[in-house]
Design a protein around this motif. Structure first.
Motif, PDB file in Angstrom:
ATOM      1  N   SER A 117      13.296  31.413  39.959  1.00 65.29           N
ATOM      2  CA  SER A 117      13.544  31.233  38.914  1.00 65.29           C
ATOM      3  C   SER A 117      12.992  30.896  38.082  1.00 65.29           C
ATOM      4  N   GLU A 118      13.073  32.394  37.181  1.00 63.58           N
ATOM      5  CA  GLU A 118      12.227  32.064  35.673  1.00 63.58           C
ATOM      6  C   GLU A 118      12.246  31.740  34.384  1.00 63.58           C
ATOM      7  N   VAL A 119      13.185  31.246  34.574  1.00 65.76           N
ATOM      8  CA  VAL A 119      13.444  30.254  32.779  1.00 65.76           C
ATOM      9  C   VAL A 119      14.882  29.295  33.642  1.00 65.76           C
ATOM     10  N   VAL A 120      14.582  28.299  33.510  1.00 65.82           N
ATOM     11  CA  VAL A 120      15.295  26.526  34.053  1.00 65.82           C
ATOM     12  C   VAL A 120      15.513  25.806  33.196  1.00 65.82           C
ATOM     13  N   VAL A 121      16.967  25.519  32.764  1.00 70.30           N
ATOM     14  CA  VAL A 121      17.616  24.973  31.516  1.00 70.30           C
ATOM     15  C   VAL A 121      18.504  23.844  31.804  1.00 70.30           C
ATOM     16  N   ALA A 122      17.627  22.793  31.586  1.00 72.78           N
ATOM     17  CA  ALA A 122      18.411  21.416  31.779  1.00 72.78           C
ATOM     18  C   ALA A 122      19.658  21.123  30.694  1.00 72.78           C
ATOM     19  N   PHE A 123      20.628  21.246  30.458  1.00 75.68           N
ATOM     20  CA  PHE A 123      21.633  20.917  29.719  1.00 75.68           C
ATOM     21  C   PHE A 123      22.569  19.726  29.673  1.00 75.68           C
ATOM     22  N   ASP A 150      27.129  32.269  26.513  1.00 73.02           N
ATOM     23  CA  ASP A 150      25.691  32.166  27.603  1.00 73.02           C
ATOM     24  C   ASP A 150      24.958  30.437  26.692  1.00 73.02           C
ATOM     25  N   ILE A 151      25.167  29.700  26.099  1.00 75.43           N
ATOM     26  CA  ILE A 151      24.404  28.967  25.864  1.00 75.43           C
ATOM     27  C   ILE A 151      25.574  27.557  26.287  1.00 75.43           C
ATOM     28  N   PRO A 152      25.446  26.330  27.448  1.00 69.29           N
ATOM     29  CA  PRO A 152      25.723  25.505  27.800  1.00 69.29           C
ATOM     30  C   PRO A 152      26.632  24.437  26.729  1.00 69.29           C
ATOM     31  N   ALA A 153      27.803  24.455  27.427  1.00 67.62           N
ATOM     32  CA  ALA A 153      28.728  23.112  26.073  1.00 67.62           C
ATOM     33  C   ALA A 153      27.631  22.269  25.415  1.00 67.62           C
ATOM     34  N   GLY A 154      26.818  21.594  25.877  1.00 64.08           N
ATOM     35  CA  GLY A 154      26.349  20.244  25.505  1.00 64.08           C
ATOM     36  C   GLY A 154      25.098  21.348  24.901  1.00 64.08           C
ATOM     37  N   GLY A 155      23.984  22.386  24.642  1.00 68.32           N
ATOM     38  CA  GLY A 155      23.387  22.462  24.160  1.00 68.32           C
ATOM     39  C   GLY A 155      22.529  21.783  24.872  1.00 68.32           C
ATOM     40  N   PHE A 156      20.880  22.532  25.053  1.00 70.77           N
ATOM     41  CA  PHE A 156      19.912  21.857  25.218  1.00 70.77           C
ATOM     42  C   PHE A 156      18.913  22.190  24.511  1.00 70.77           C
ATOM     43  N   ASP A 157      17.383  21.631  25.160  1.00 69.35           N
ATOM     44  CA  ASP A 157      16.293  21.416  24.313  1.00 69.35           C
ATOM     45  C   ASP A 157      14.772  20.609  25.475  1.00 69.35           C
ATOM     46  N   PHE A 158      15.562  21.052  26.439  1.00 68.13           N
ATOM     47  CA  PHE A 158      15.123  21.102  27.796  1.00 68.13           C
ATOM     48  C   PHE A 158      14.564  21.626  28.949  1.00 68.13           C
ATOM     49  N   VAL A 159      13.454  22.596  29.036  1.00 71.99           N
ATOM     50  CA  VAL A 159      13.560  23.807  29.451  1.00 71.99           C
ATOM     51  C   VAL A 159      12.519  23.951  30.135  1.00 71.99           C
ATOM     52  N   LEU A 160      12.069  24.635  31.095  1.00 68.96           N
ATOM     53  CA  LEU A 160      10.695  25.257  31.890  1.00 68.96           C
ATOM     54  C   LEU A 160      11.344  27.124  31.778  1.00 68.96           C
ATOM     55  N   MET A 161       9.992  27.074  31.453  1.00 67.31           N
ATOM     56  CA  MET A 161       9.752  28.866  31.449  1.00 67.31           C
ATOM     57  C   MET A 161       8.718  29.182  32.399  1.00 67.31           C
ATOM     58  N   SER A 162       8.708  30.067  33.208  1.00 73.45           N
ATOM     59  CA  SER A 162       8.101  31.040  33.589  1.00 73.45           C
ATOM     60  C   SER A 162       6.584  31.593  32.746  1.00 73.45           C
TER      61      SER A 162
END
Length: 307
Positions: A117-123, A150-162
């Protein structure tokens, strides 16, 4: 050996910075990420409390800690981008400094990245916040998802990117950007991890109602053309209805069924001109959106594979 960079925006987080550092370091010393290197970049976004002194204390204890200090408060997005630009890791994680994002979840995020995965979103599947905070969050993200599902219902800021995803993100331009939309815009391989956002134990959140509204407006104006399209559609509909009703008034005028002399031409002028003006404003809005889209200078396409 891979290197993971943590970018941590700091704004009035005195008392939680050292604990955040300890939680991250524990993963690399004898924890699940011991096979990897780490780098932590604290970005002080104009804090006026003792946050900078605490950052300096941590940096003296750990050579893997880097620090950036702004001259004043420029906002969370500016702090994130500054940290991203100075990150040297193969994978880059953005997380908060208030202990609400569980540091231990980054082990799963790194594993998902290593799996491809190139992007991992903790939502935020749920949050240990007040009823008002939960209600506003659900309302705002419900409206956002109407335009971008595509945006998760709870939103996110906690993200990993390659590294590749990060370079794409940094290639986008614009000052008033919608972070979440930009993260997932490229359509790279993305994994979503749910978590419960913890209640803040130290200090008080500086993310007040006005900042939340700013985030919401940034999405509407930067991440979505929905308001302009609604304006264009309303303009076209009202213009057609105005012309149709004007025709009815003309017929009524020929049958002497209008209330008083001069009423018919006034109503026809108001309906037709008003409808045309709304339609023209919608067209102007479409042009403005296209200008904004050009200014952001996002790549025209992203190649995932080429043979």
């Amino acid at each position: 050996m891979n290197k993971v960079t943590y970018v941590i925006p700091v704004y009035h987080n005195e008392g939680s910075i050292k604990r955040t550092w300890e939680a991250i370091v524990a993963l690399y010393r004898d924890g699940p990420l011991a096979a990897h290197q780490y780098e932590i970049i604290f970005v002080n976004d104009g804090s006026k409390d003792g946050s900078q002194a605490e950052i300096e204390e941590v940096a003296r204890m750990d050579p893997n800690v880097r620090r950036i200090r702004f001259s004043r408060n420029f906002g969370q997005l500016a702090a994130i981008v500054a940290g991203y630009r100075h990150a040297s890791g193969d994978a880059i994680i953005n997380m908060s400094a208030d202990l609400q994002d569980p540091a231990e979840l980054t082990a799963d995020m790194v594993n998902k990245w290593l799996a491809g995965s190139e992007v991992v979103v903790a939502f935020r599947e749920d949050r240990e916040d007040s009823f008002g905070a939960k209600f506003f969050s659900r309302l705002a993200y419900g409206a956002l998802r109407a335009s971008n599902p595509d945006i998760p219902a709870g939103g996110f800021d906690f993200v990993l990117m390659s590294r590749r995803a990060l370079e794409l993100f940094l290639s986008y331009r614009g000052r008033n950007r919608f972070y979440q939309g930009d993260v997932i815009w490229a359509g790279l391989t993305t994994t979503y991890l749910p978590y419960v956002r913890r209640k803040r134990e130290v200090g008080k959140s500086q993310y007040n109602f006005s900042k939340k509204m700013k985030l919401f407006y940034d999405f509407l104006l930067d991440g979505s053309y929905l308001p302009i399209r609604i304006m264009s559609m309303c303009g076209a509909i009202f213009a057609l209805l105005g012309v149709a009703y004007a025709a009815v008034i003309v017929v009524a005028w020929t049958m002497h069924a209008t209330p008083f002399t001069g009423w018919a031409p006034i109503m026809v002028a108001l309906l037709v001109i008003g409808g045309i003006l709304m339609f023209m404003l919608g067209i102007i809005g479409e042009y403005l959106w296209r200008i904004l889209d050009e200014i952001k200078d996002k790549p025209l396409y992203v190649i995932d594979e080429q043979k």
